[in-house]
Write a protein that holds these residues in place. Structure first.
Motif, PDB file in Angstrom:
ATOM      1  N   THR A  68       0.817  -1.203   0.000  1.00 24.62           N
ATOM      2  CA  THR A  68       0.000   0.000   0.000  1.00 24.62           C
ATOM      3  C   THR A  68       0.858   1.262   0.000  1.00 24.62           C
ATOM      4  O   THR A  68       0.436   2.305   0.493  1.00 24.62           O
ATOM      5  CB  THR A  68      -0.946   0.018   1.219  1.00 24.62           C
ATOM      6  N   SER A  69       2.064   1.169  -0.536  1.00 25.70           N
ATOM      7  CA  SER A  69       2.969   2.305  -0.570  1.00 25.70           C
ATOM      8  C   SER A  69       2.925   2.978  -1.941  1.00 25.70           C
ATOM      9  O   SER A  69       2.980   2.303  -2.968  1.00 25.70           O
ATOM     10  CB  SER A  69       4.407   1.868  -0.267  1.00 25.70           C
ATOM     11  N   THR A  70       2.831   4.310  -1.950  1.00 27.50           N
ATOM     12  CA  THR A  70       2.860   5.034  -3.217  1.00 27.50           C
ATOM     13  C   THR A  70       4.243   5.003  -3.853  1.00 27.50           C
ATOM     14  O   THR A  70       4.406   5.352  -5.016  1.00 27.50           O
ATOM     15  CB  THR A  70       2.443   6.498  -3.006  1.00 27.50           C
ATOM     16  N   PHE A  71       5.274   4.582  -3.090  1.00 26.10           N
ATOM     17  CA  PHE A  71       6.630   4.512  -3.628  1.00 26.10           C
ATOM     18  C   PHE A  71       6.918   3.164  -4.288  1.00 26.10           C
ATOM     19  O   PHE A  71       7.935   2.999  -4.942  1.00 26.10           O
ATOM     20  CB  PHE A  71       7.650   4.756  -2.521  1.00 26.10           C
ATOM     21  N   SER A  72       6.033   2.186  -4.084  1.00 24.85           N
ATOM     22  CA  SER A  72       6.237   0.856  -4.649  1.00 24.85           C
ATOM     23  C   SER A  72       5.268   0.679  -5.814  1.00 24.85           C
ATOM     24  O   SER A  72       4.228   0.040  -5.692  1.00 24.85           O
ATOM     25  CB  SER A  72       6.002  -0.214  -3.564  1.00 24.85           C
ATOM     26  N   HIS A  73       5.594   1.266  -6.955  1.00 19.29           N
ATOM     27  CA  HIS A  73       4.649   1.310  -8.061  1.00 19.29           C
ATOM     28  C   HIS A  73       4.885   0.178  -9.048  1.00 19.29           C
ATOM     29  O   HIS A  73       6.006  -0.293  -9.226  1.00 19.29           O
ATOM     30  CB  HIS A  73       4.737   2.652  -8.777  1.00 19.29           C
ATOM     31  N   ALA A  74       3.791  -0.269  -9.702  1.00 15.84           N
ATOM     32  CA  ALA A  74       3.884  -1.349 -10.681  1.00 15.84           C
ATOM     33  C   ALA A  74       3.067  -1.030 -11.930  1.00 15.84           C
ATOM     34  O   ALA A  74       2.719  -1.926 -12.686  1.00 15.84           O
ATOM     35  CB  ALA A  74       3.401  -2.656 -10.057  1.00 15.84           C
ATOM     36  N   SER A  75       2.739   0.254 -12.135  1.00 14.65           N
ATOM     37  CA  SER A  75       1.928   0.667 -13.262  1.00 14.65           C
ATOM     38  C   SER A  75       2.332   2.086 -13.646  1.00 14.65           C
ATOM     39  O   SER A  75       2.823   2.850 -12.806  1.00 14.65           O
ATOM     40  CB  SER A  75       0.442   0.613 -12.885  1.00 14.65           C
ATOM     41  N   THR A  76       2.123   2.451 -14.894  1.00 15.96           N
ATOM     42  CA  THR A  76       2.547   3.777 -15.361  1.00 15.96           C
ATOM     43  C   THR A  76       1.899   4.919 -14.577  1.00 15.96           C
ATOM     44  O   THR A  76       2.607   5.833 -14.132  1.00 15.96           O
ATOM     45  CB  THR A  76       2.252   3.927 -16.862  1.00 15.96           C
ATOM     46  N   PRO A  77       0.583   4.945 -14.365  1.00 16.10           N
ATOM     47  CA  PRO A  77       0.007   6.040 -13.576  1.00 16.10           C
ATOM     48  C   PRO A  77       0.577   6.108 -12.164  1.00 16.10           C
ATOM     49  O   PRO A  77       0.852   7.206 -11.655  1.00 16.10           O
ATOM     50  CB  PRO A  77      -1.496   5.706 -13.548  1.00 16.10           C
TER      51      PRO A  77
END
Length: 374
Positions: A17-26
């Motif tokens: 649930t971290s905004t720093f651990s992203h897996a998508s372009t947006p």
């Protein structure tokens, strides 16, 4: 500069649930602007704190100081500094944020995109796949995207009651679901797996348990999942019991009854001891389906291929293909499912699904039927 300053923070915040651990372009765009803003504001904090400490040490009162320090009234240089520098910072932040907003909101939709309609309810999620005529609940399945096969998911979001908010931090920023309005968002997950989120807008008593699960499948897995979701559920009946379906659909004709109930049949298809399903002590899917279809369950829930066509509650056609029940509040096991059927409030206090106050036997029968909906 941002990477060295916040590498530790990113590693610490690399969770589901971290905004720093992203897996998508947006989500990557949101993460990038977050790091940029943190860098700018961090530099401001360090600069202001440094000047404050310098002033406190340099101009502190010393022993023997009996005279008032020189008084300076006004400084053009200082006035220009604290006016121009903040204006420049605000302009940079504004332009950077605007670039991210336009790149996400105005992204072109490719022909290969998957369309999904998301409807928020108190307190669960409804997902419709208009390209495949599939409806499911609480667990969203989407295909993975890659450089070779780019297949983003474009979603239209609305609400059936109050304001909700769709938020899966690793995939995109949150987007509100409003009654009588359609908002849009898109995701293009780059790695298969499970991504979790929840409703991010207070929507009532069970807002905290309106959870969300997004399964990113490989193309083969997604194709198989769609094929399973398109499959209808047949009316459960023992061999030779074509009359059973006729009774369920209201065409009683000359079918044998025991009172107002459907007769039970033996494995050979012959009429048995004329024991009605509603009076039966048998724990079986067929008895459970009869109880399910003769209670208020069918007024709220749909089971495609049967007489259950309710739209108020989640579609149950393939509910056993889901890992959780009650919008992620409990694992989808036989024991938890039975508890949910018996009294939803013991799992999700404040749930809008009422306890039907059936007998323990009827609850077990309905559970036996639901367990077959795969």
């Amino acid at each position: 500069m941002a990477a060295p300053l916040f590498a530790g923070a990113i590693a610490w915040g690399a969770s589901s649930t971290s905004t720093f651990s992203h897996a998508s372009t947006p989500a990557g765009e949101v993460s990038g602007i977050s790091i940029f803003v943190l860098t700018i504001t961090g530099m401001i904090f360090v600069g202001v704190s440094g000047l404050l400490v310098y002033a406190l040490v340099r101009y502190r009162g010393r022993e023997g100081d009996l005279m008032e320090p020189p008084q300076v009234f006004g400084s053009v240089q200082i006035e220009l500094s604290w006016t121009i520098i903040p204006v420049l910072i605000i302009v940079v932040l504004f332009l950077t944020t605007a670039r991210v907003l336009f790149s996400v909101q105005d992204a072109p939709k490719p022909a290969s995109a998957l369309d999904v309609i998301v409807v928020g309810h108190q307190f669960w999620w409804e997902f419709r796949y208009p390209q495949y005529n599939v409806v499911t609940a609480n667990e969203l399945h989407v295909p993975v995207s890659s450089d070779a096969t780019d297949r983003p998911t474009f979603m239209k979001l609305t609400s059936a009651d109050v304001i909700h908010s769709f938020w899966v931090p690793q995939l995109a920023g949150k987007t509100d679901l409003l009654p009588n309005r359609v908002n849009e968002m898109w995701i293009d997950p780059r790695a298969p797996g499970l991504y979790v989120g929840q409703c991010a807008q207070f929507c009532g008593a069970q807002h905290a348990k309106m959870l969300l699960r997004v399964y990113v499948d490989t193309p083969e897995q997604f194709k198989q999942w769609i094929a399973n979701q398109q499959r209808m559920q047949a009316e459960i009946a023992t061999p030779g019991s074509s009359e059973d379906a006729a009774v369920r659909h209201g065409d009683a004709g000359n079918v044998v009854h025991a009172g107002a109930s459907l007769v039970a049949r033996g494995s050979s298809g012959a009429v048995g001891d004329a024991v009605g399903y509603e009076d039966s002590q048998e724990i079986s899917p067929s008895a459970g389906q009869y109880v399910f279809e003769h209670q208020a369950c069918i007024s709220c829930h749909t089971v495609a291929g049967t007489v259950a066509t309710g739209r108020y509650g989640p579609d149950l056609t393939h509910m056993m293909s889901r890992a959780t029940i009650a919008a992620g509040a409990a694992p989808n096991t036989k024991e938890r499912l039975l508890a949910w059927v018996t009294d939803p409030n013991q799992i999700k206090p404040g749930s809008l699904m009422p306890a039907m106050h059936l007998t323990d036997r009827q609850n077990e029968q309905i559970t036996a039927y639901l367990l077959t909906l795969k």
